[in-house]
Design a protein around this motif. Structure first.
Motif: not given
Ligand code: SAM
Length: 331
Positions: A51-57, A151-161, A166-167
């Protein structure tokens, strides 16, 4: 250091004593040498949607590119000519482009043709991939866990558990067992980040016994969901606060390699790198990506290309180091 001690340091009115202490520790453990590590941004074709990265797909406005193997080896040859000693291969996450076999072959070529050490930064990958790359000669792996707040990690990385290991921390542990030097880090000032979670992150660096710690301010990209939303964070985005975190990292991990990051220099192009190298950092990562491609790797706006490989900008960097009583060492 306890949680409360770190909190006090991070929130004190002045940090001058902290910076002095961190520099003293850095001089004791690392001397006055600064490693210059050549950053090669292999590709901006990313399959992830962080969610934060300008290079996102999902960002349709990115100029997508991928270097060829010959171009990458040529960048590594430049690192050899400049006496860097290490190249960092970083790319948008893409298992189709950076297959196990292709990366293994690249590592082998870089080692044989240029003698440079290889740090990989290719994102979340399987145990079999990282084992094959270690076998091929990779020395280090850089994977920021970004935050320990699940919770924050999962919020900013769609699909993360949100539960279980922590992956990224799990991958770092696996790679340490495979014999890599491991590097990790976080962004400072992500919307929703708390001071408590940041303190937990810093202590996790120590628990993981990281060999490298990469810390940079979060820089808002307007073409990302996070960049368009509410920017509230308990963690300030500032040069002073970033340097406080370098200093704390130095005290927690006296022998770690700590880069003064591109994000810090982008936040303050005049003083960022001087401040970073004066508060415990001992590494700088000049960008060796061919100039023609660099614009495509805009993870945040205003990302400066800290040092083009031209001799004049490199000599400016050497001058900066000398003015701080430091000097470039190979490694
Ligand atoms: N895909 C690989 C990975 O995730 O490790 C490497 C490339 S990724 C762009 C490298 C790092 O850039 C991330 O770990 C993140 O910390 C940083 N980054 C991405 N967007 C950023 C932003 N808006 N502000 C500051 N740093 C950012």
């Amino acid at each position: 250091m306890t949680r409360q001690e770190i909190r006090t340091i991070l929130t004190a009115p002045s940090a001058d004593a902290l910076f002095k202490e961190a520099q003293a520790v850095r001089l004791q453990t690392k001397g006055t040498g600064v490693f210059l590590r050549g950053l090669i941004e292999l590709s901006s074709i990313c399959l992830r949607d962080c969610l934060y990265c300008g290079m996102r797909h999902s960002n349709a406005n990115v100029r997508r590119y991928a270097l060829t193997d010959d171009e990458i080896v040529a960048c590594a040859a430049l690192a050899q000519t400049l006496h860097f000693g290490t190249v960092v291969l970083q790319a948008g996450e893409n298992e189709r482009l950076w297959t196990r076999e292709r990366v293994a072959h690249l590592i082998h070529r870089i080692k044989v043709e240029t003698g440079q050490r290889v740090t990989l930064s290719l994102g979340e990958r399987s145990e079999a991939d990282t084992a094959a790359w270690r076998e091929a000669g990779a020395d280090r792996y850089l994977l920021r866990f970004e935050t320990t707040d699940r919770a924050l990690f999962a919020h900013i990385h769609p699909g993360a558990p949100t539960t279980g290991d922590h992956p990224r921390i799990a991958q770092l542990r696996r790679m340490k067992a495979q014999g890599y030097e491991i590097g990790s880090g976080i962004m400072l000032g992500i919307p929703g980040q708390t001071l408590d979670s940041l303190i937990e992150d810093l202590l996790t660096f120590q628990a993981l016994q990281l060999d490298m710690v990469g810390l940079g301010p979060y820089l808002r990209h307007p073409e990302t969901p996070l960049g368009q939303g509410d920017q509230d964070s308990e963690v300030p985005v500032s040069v002073d606060f970033t340097c406080r975190c370098y200093a704390v990292a130095r005290l927690l991990l006296p022998s770690a390699n700590i880069p003064s990051t591109t994000a810090l220099s982008s936040l303050d192009p005049e003083a960022g790198r001087i401040r970073g190298l004066s508060s415990g950092a001992n590494v700088f990562m000049p960008n060796l990506t061919p100039a023609y491609y660099r614009e495509g790797y805009q993870i945040y706006p205003g990302k400066i290309c800290v040092v083009a490989p031209q001799a004049d900008s490199l000599s400016a960097l050497h001058d900066t180091l000398h003015s701080l009583g430091l000097h470039h060492i190979e490694g």
